[in-house]
Design a protein around this motif. Structure first.
Motif, PDB file in Angstrom:
ATOM      1  N   ARG A   1      31.750  -7.664  -8.506  1.00 46.10           N
ATOM      2  CA  ARG A   1      30.654  -7.634  -9.048  1.00 46.10           C
ATOM      3  C   ARG A   1      30.180  -8.192 -10.186  1.00 46.10           C
ATOM      4  N   ALA A   2      31.053  -9.541 -10.569  1.00 44.33           N
ATOM      5  CA  ALA A   2      30.944 -10.412 -11.606  1.00 44.33           C
ATOM      6  C   ALA A   2      30.207 -11.015 -10.587  1.00 44.33           C
ATOM      7  N   MET A   3      30.226 -12.283 -10.240  1.00 40.53           N
ATOM      8  CA  MET A   3      29.561 -12.330  -8.837  1.00 40.53           C
ATOM      9  C   MET A   3      28.243 -12.117  -8.548  1.00 40.53           C
ATOM     10  N   ALA A   4      28.411 -11.209  -7.969  1.00 38.03           N
ATOM     11  CA  ALA A   4      27.139 -10.470  -7.501  1.00 38.03           C
ATOM     12  C   ALA A   4      25.598 -10.464  -8.976  1.00 38.03           C
ATOM     13  N   ASP A   5      26.472 -10.634 -10.125  1.00 39.94           N
ATOM     14  CA  ASP A   5      25.365 -10.590 -10.737  1.00 39.94           C
ATOM     15  C   ASP A   5      24.876 -12.131 -11.142  1.00 39.94           C
ATOM     16  N   SER A   6      25.718 -12.733 -10.505  1.00 42.49           N
ATOM     17  CA  SER A   6      25.119 -14.322 -11.259  1.00 42.49           C
ATOM     18  C   SER A   6      24.607 -15.386 -10.265  1.00 42.49           C
TER      19      SER A   6
ATOM     20  N   ARG B   1      27.860  -9.651   0.132  1.00 47.41           N
ATOM     21  CA  ARG B   1      26.999  -9.645  -0.671  1.00 47.41           C
ATOM     22  C   ARG B   1      27.034  -8.399   0.037  1.00 47.41           C
ATOM     23  N   ASP B   2      27.029  -8.056   0.986  1.00 45.18           N
ATOM     24  CA  ASP B   2      26.498  -6.354   1.596  1.00 45.18           C
ATOM     25  C   ASP B   2      27.483  -5.891   1.015  1.00 45.18           C
ATOM     26  N   ALA B   3      29.247  -6.131   1.068  1.00 47.26           N
ATOM     27  CA  ALA B   3      30.582  -5.375   0.435  1.00 47.26           C
ATOM     28  C   ALA B   3      29.586  -5.053  -0.836  1.00 47.26           C
ATOM     29  N   ILE B   4      29.409  -5.636  -1.451  1.00 53.75           N
ATOM     30  CA  ILE B   4      29.395  -5.200  -3.387  1.00 53.75           C
ATOM     31  C   ILE B   4      27.911  -4.393  -3.118  1.00 53.75           C
ATOM     32  N   ASP B   5      26.650  -4.743  -1.993  1.00 51.32           N
ATOM     33  CA  ASP B   5      25.737  -3.513  -2.364  1.00 51.32           C
ATOM     34  C   ASP B   5      26.543  -2.219  -1.893  1.00 51.32           C
ATOM     35  N   ARG B   6      27.521  -2.438  -0.621  1.00 49.28           N
ATOM     36  CA  ARG B   6      27.564  -1.046  -0.296  1.00 49.28           C
ATOM     37  C   ARG B   6      28.629  -0.741  -1.184  1.00 49.28           C
ATOM     38  N   ILE B   7      29.584  -1.373  -1.919  1.00 46.51           N
ATOM     39  CA  ILE B   7      30.385  -0.243  -2.881  1.00 46.51           C
ATOM     40  C   ILE B   7      29.050   0.524  -4.172  1.00 46.51           C
ATOM     41  N   ARG B   8      28.286  -0.586  -5.151  1.00 50.28           N
ATOM     42  CA  ARG B   8      27.316  -0.431  -5.578  1.00 50.28           C
ATOM     43  C   ARG B   8      27.361   0.806  -5.105  1.00 50.28           C
ATOM     44  N   ASP B   9      26.949   0.727  -4.255  1.00 49.72           N
ATOM     45  CA  ASP B   9      25.866   2.245  -3.806  1.00 49.72           C
ATOM     46  C   ASP B   9      26.597   3.171  -3.490  1.00 49.72           C
ATOM     47  N   ALA B  10      27.739   3.490  -3.257  1.00 47.10           N
ATOM     48  CA  ALA B  10      29.068   4.435  -3.551  1.00 47.10           C
ATOM     49  C   ALA B  10      28.800   4.950  -4.954  1.00 47.10           C
ATOM     50  N   SER B  11      29.317   3.587  -5.770  1.00 46.54           N
ATOM     51  CA  SER B  11      29.846   4.379  -6.437  1.00 46.54           C
ATOM     52  C   SER B  11      28.461   5.278  -7.498  1.00 46.54           C
ATOM     53  N   ARG B  12      26.869   4.360  -7.916  1.00 54.21           N
ATOM     54  CA  ARG B  12      26.080   5.311  -7.522  1.00 54.21           C
ATOM     55  C   ARG B  12      25.605   6.533  -7.120  1.00 54.21           C
ATOM     56  N   ARG B  13      26.142   6.540  -5.608  1.00 55.44           N
ATOM     57  CA  ARG B  13      26.305   7.642  -5.132  1.00 55.44           C
ATOM     58  C   ARG B  13      27.064   9.375  -6.342  1.00 55.44           C
TER      59      ARG B  13
END
Length: 169
Positions: free
Chosen positions: A55-60, A113-125
């Motif tokens: 998550r920290a890496m995805a934002d930078s 990138r795909d993994a963190i995108d899927r984690i964020r999507d699940a979290s947001r849902r």
């Protein structure tokens, strides 16, 4: 971490309630069962520390491991071990540091990138389900206030670090 000085000035009841609510939210979102549920929904198998790093890496852009440790507030050795595991699993890669060719930075791979995108999507849902009956105005106000609170926490944290004063934030 140093203990903040005890004061005799009473704390606002609203501050007490905010602290209680944040503590409860933190507990609810950091439970092992919640993490396992999130990983199942995202179709990813990572521990909580690895998710925090991704998550920290995805934002930078690519970061030095030491910078990543500072961002997460952990020891550099912890980051080194986690990054090694994430690299072996194909989630991150090391790249030369353009400012210092002797150093390396860590960046997400397409798999990471795909993994963190899927984690964020699940979290947001999940969050959307929990807050589904809130009005758009209430959601906007909450988002605005949360960002303001984070900014204030960060500014106090930086002031403390710069001034070297113990734990006043």
């Amino acid at each position: 971490m140093p203990t903040p000085p005890h004061t005799t000035v009473p704390v606002s009841p609203d501050i007490i309630e905010i602290e209680r609510a944040l503590t409860h939210i933190s507990y609810l979102t950091n439970r092992v069962r919640q993490h396992e549920r999130l990983m199942a929904l995202a179709g990813v198998s990572l521990d909580r520390a690895a998710v925090a790093i991704l998550r920290a890496m995805a934002d930078s852009d690519a970061l030095r491991p030491g910078e990543l440790a500072v961002r997460l507030g952990v020891e550099a050795s912890h980051i080194t071990r986690q990054v090694q595991q994430l690299q072996k699993s194909g989630y991150v890669t090391r790249v030369p540091d353009p400012d210092d060719r002797r150093a390396q930075r860590v960046q997400l791979t397409p798999v990471g990138r795909d993994a963190i995108d899927r984690i964020r999507d699940a979290s947001r849902r999940g969050m959307e389900m929990a807050l589904g009956d809130w009005s758009p105005q209430d959601l906007h106000q909450l988002a605005t206030l949360f960002h303001r609170m984070v900014d204030n926490f960060l500014s106090h944290s930086v002031e403390d670090d710069d001034a070297g004063s113990p734990g006043t934030a």
